[in-house]
Motif scaffolding. Sequence first.
Motif, PDB file in Angstrom:
ATOM      1  N   THR A   6       4.403 103.020  29.178  1.00 14.95           N
ATOM      2  CA  THR A   6       4.931 104.372  29.065  1.00 14.95           C
ATOM      3  C   THR A   6       3.753 105.326  29.003  1.00 14.95           C
ATOM      4  OG1 THR A   6       5.054 104.200  26.664  1.00 14.95           O
ATOM      5  CG2 THR A   6       7.051 103.680  27.907  1.00 14.95           C
ATOM      6  N   LYS A   7       3.939 106.453  29.595  1.00 17.23           N
ATOM      7  CA  LYS A   7       2.866 107.429  29.661  1.00 17.23           C
ATOM      8  C   LYS A   7       2.893 108.305  28.409  1.00 17.23           C
ATOM      9  CE  LYS A   7       0.862 110.617  32.949  1.00 17.23           C
ATOM     10  NZ  LYS A   7       1.035 111.279  34.236  1.00 17.23           N
ATOM     11  N   VAL A   8       1.748 108.484  27.806  1.00 12.84           N
ATOM     12  CA  VAL A   8       1.624 109.345  26.642  1.00 12.84           C
ATOM     13  C   VAL A   8       1.195 110.716  27.128  1.00 12.84           C
ATOM     14  CG1 VAL A   8       0.396 109.727  24.473  1.00 12.84           C
ATOM     15  CG2 VAL A   8       0.993 107.408  25.176  1.00 12.84           C
ATOM     16  N   THR A   9       2.007 111.727  26.822  1.00 10.07           N
ATOM     17  CA  THR A   9       1.648 113.081  27.234  1.00 10.07           C
ATOM     18  C   THR A   9       1.277 113.893  26.009  1.00 10.07           C
ATOM     19  OG1 THR A   9       3.938 113.790  27.104  1.00 10.07           O
ATOM     20  CG2 THR A   9       3.164 113.040  29.241  1.00 10.07           C
ATOM     21  N   ARG A  10       0.350 114.778  26.192  1.00  9.85           N
ATOM     22  CA  ARG A  10      -0.085 115.650  25.118  1.00  9.85           C
ATOM     23  C   ARG A  10       0.264 117.072  25.505  1.00  9.85           C
ATOM     24  NH1 ARG A  10      -6.066 114.189  23.553  1.00  9.85           N
ATOM     25  NH2 ARG A  10      -5.474 115.424  21.760  1.00  9.85           N
ATOM     26  N   LEU A  11       0.742 117.814  24.548  1.00 16.17           N
ATOM     27  CA  LEU A  11       1.079 119.207  24.804  1.00 16.17           C
ATOM     28  C   LEU A  11      -0.192 120.035  24.925  1.00 16.17           C
ATOM     29  CD1 LEU A  11       3.961 119.787  22.259  1.00 16.17           C
ATOM     30  CD2 LEU A  11       4.146 119.518  24.718  1.00 16.17           C
ATOM     31  N   ARG A  12      -0.234 120.874  25.941  1.00 11.91           N
ATOM     32  CA  ARG A  12      -1.339 121.816  26.054  1.00 11.91           C
ATOM     33  C   ARG A  12      -1.121 122.917  25.030  1.00 11.91           C
ATOM     34  NH1 ARG A  12      -1.231 124.604  31.371  1.00 11.91           N
ATOM     35  NH2 ARG A  12       0.957 124.408  30.929  1.00 11.91           N
ATOM     36  N   PRO A  13      -2.145 123.366  24.364  1.00  6.06           N
ATOM     37  CA  PRO A  13      -1.975 124.468  23.416  1.00  6.06           C
ATOM     38  C   PRO A  13      -1.506 125.728  24.148  1.00  6.06           C
ATOM     39  CG  PRO A  13      -4.117 123.421  23.128  1.00  6.06           C
ATOM     40  CD  PRO A  13      -3.513 122.853  24.376  1.00  6.06           C
ATOM     41  N   ALA A  14      -0.619 126.469  23.512  1.00 11.58           N
ATOM     42  CA  ALA A  14      -0.139 127.731  24.081  1.00 11.58           C
ATOM     43  C   ALA A  14      -0.820 128.888  23.360  1.00 11.58           C
ATOM     44  CB  ALA A  14       1.369 127.837  23.926  1.00 11.58           C
ATOM     45  N   THR A  15      -1.057 129.940  24.090  1.00  9.94           N
ATOM     46  CA  THR A  15      -1.713 131.111  23.506  1.00  9.94           C
ATOM     47  C   THR A  15      -0.672 132.156  23.112  1.00  9.94           C
ATOM     48  OG1 THR A  15      -1.931 132.245  25.627  1.00  9.94           O
ATOM     49  CG2 THR A  15      -3.719 130.733  24.995  1.00  9.94           C
ATOM     50  N   SER A  16      -1.083 133.092  22.293  1.00  9.54           N
ATOM     51  CA  SER A  16      -0.175 134.172  21.916  1.00  9.54           C
ATOM     52  C   SER A  16       0.127 135.053  23.129  1.00  9.54           C
ATOM     53  CB  SER A  16      -0.761 134.992  20.773  1.00  9.54           C
ATOM     54  OG  SER A  16      -1.997 135.543  21.142  1.00  9.54           O
ATOM     55  N   GLU A  17      -0.792 135.141  24.076  1.00  8.83           N
ATOM     56  CA  GLU A  17      -0.538 135.923  25.288  1.00  8.83           C
ATOM     57  C   GLU A  17       0.588 135.285  26.102  1.00  8.83           C
ATOM     58  OE1 GLU A  17      -2.572 137.535  29.404  1.00  8.83           O
ATOM     59  OE2 GLU A  17      -3.850 136.588  27.904  1.00  8.83           O
ATOM     60  N   GLN A  18       0.603 133.963  26.187  1.00  3.05           N
ATOM     61  CA  GLN A  18       1.673 133.283  26.904  1.00  3.05           C
ATOM     62  C   GLN A  18       3.021 133.553  26.230  1.00  3.05           C
ATOM     63  OE1 GLN A  18      -0.121 129.402  26.687  1.00  3.05           O
ATOM     64  NE2 GLN A  18      -0.549 129.397  28.877  1.00  3.05           N
ATOM     65  N   ARG A  19       3.034 133.551  24.913  1.00  8.97           N
ATOM     66  CA  ARG A  19       4.268 133.832  24.181  1.00  8.97           C
ATOM     67  C   ARG A  19       4.725 135.266  24.469  1.00  8.97           C
ATOM     68  NH1 ARG A  19       4.193 133.207  17.833  1.00  8.97           N
ATOM     69  NH2 ARG A  19       2.464 134.602  18.174  1.00  8.97           N
ATOM     70  N   SER A  20       3.795 136.196  24.453  1.00 12.34           N
ATOM     71  CA  SER A  20       4.132 137.599  24.718  1.00 12.34           C
ATOM     72  C   SER A  20       4.658 137.801  26.129  1.00 12.34           C
ATOM     73  CB  SER A  20       2.906 138.489  24.510  1.00 12.34           C
ATOM     74  OG  SER A  20       2.484 138.440  23.178  1.00 12.34           O
ATOM     75  N   ARG A  21       4.025 137.150  27.087  1.00 13.71           N
ATOM     76  CA  ARG A  21       4.457 137.302  28.480  1.00 13.71           C
ATOM     77  C   ARG A  21       5.839 136.699  28.708  1.00 13.71           C
ATOM     78  NH1 ARG A  21       0.752 138.678  32.606  1.00 13.71           N
ATOM     79  NH2 ARG A  21      -1.269 139.228  31.755  1.00 13.71           N
ATOM     80  N   ALA A  22       6.126 135.566  28.081  1.00 15.63           N
ATOM     81  CA  ALA A  22       7.454 134.954  28.215  1.00 15.63           C
ATOM     82  C   ALA A  22       8.514 135.857  27.599  1.00 15.63           C
ATOM     83  CB  ALA A  22       7.465 133.577  27.562  1.00 15.63           C
ATOM     84  N   ALA A  23       8.213 136.446  26.453  1.00 19.67           N
ATOM     85  CA  ALA A  23       9.160 137.363  25.810  1.00 19.67           C
ATOM     86  C   ALA A  23       9.381 138.602  26.674  1.00 19.67           C
ATOM     87  CB  ALA A  23       8.651 137.749  24.427  1.00 19.67           C
TER      88      ALA A  23
END
Length: 76
Positions: A6-23
């Motif tokens: 099984t493949k182990v995946t790691r989450l890439r860290p998200a930035t506050s800018e990414q959160r703001s842009r999604a919102a």
Amino acid sequence: MTSDNTKVTRLRPATSEQRSRAAAAAFRLRAALEDAEAADCPKLAQSIRRAIKSADGARRHIERRRSATPPVEVSP
């Protein structure tokens, strides 16, 4: 890969800018939905609703990535 293939995946860290842009994207989609409904365009409104659901899912994923981000150590 682990021993059971099984493949182990790691989450890439998200930035506050990414959160703001999604919102911001979700906010603009909601405004577009209001316009589509006011223009009496039901098919367009339905498409925008699906896009809003997708944007909300992306925002939840970003929040998960932010909470999984290890704290940053600051040197004195």
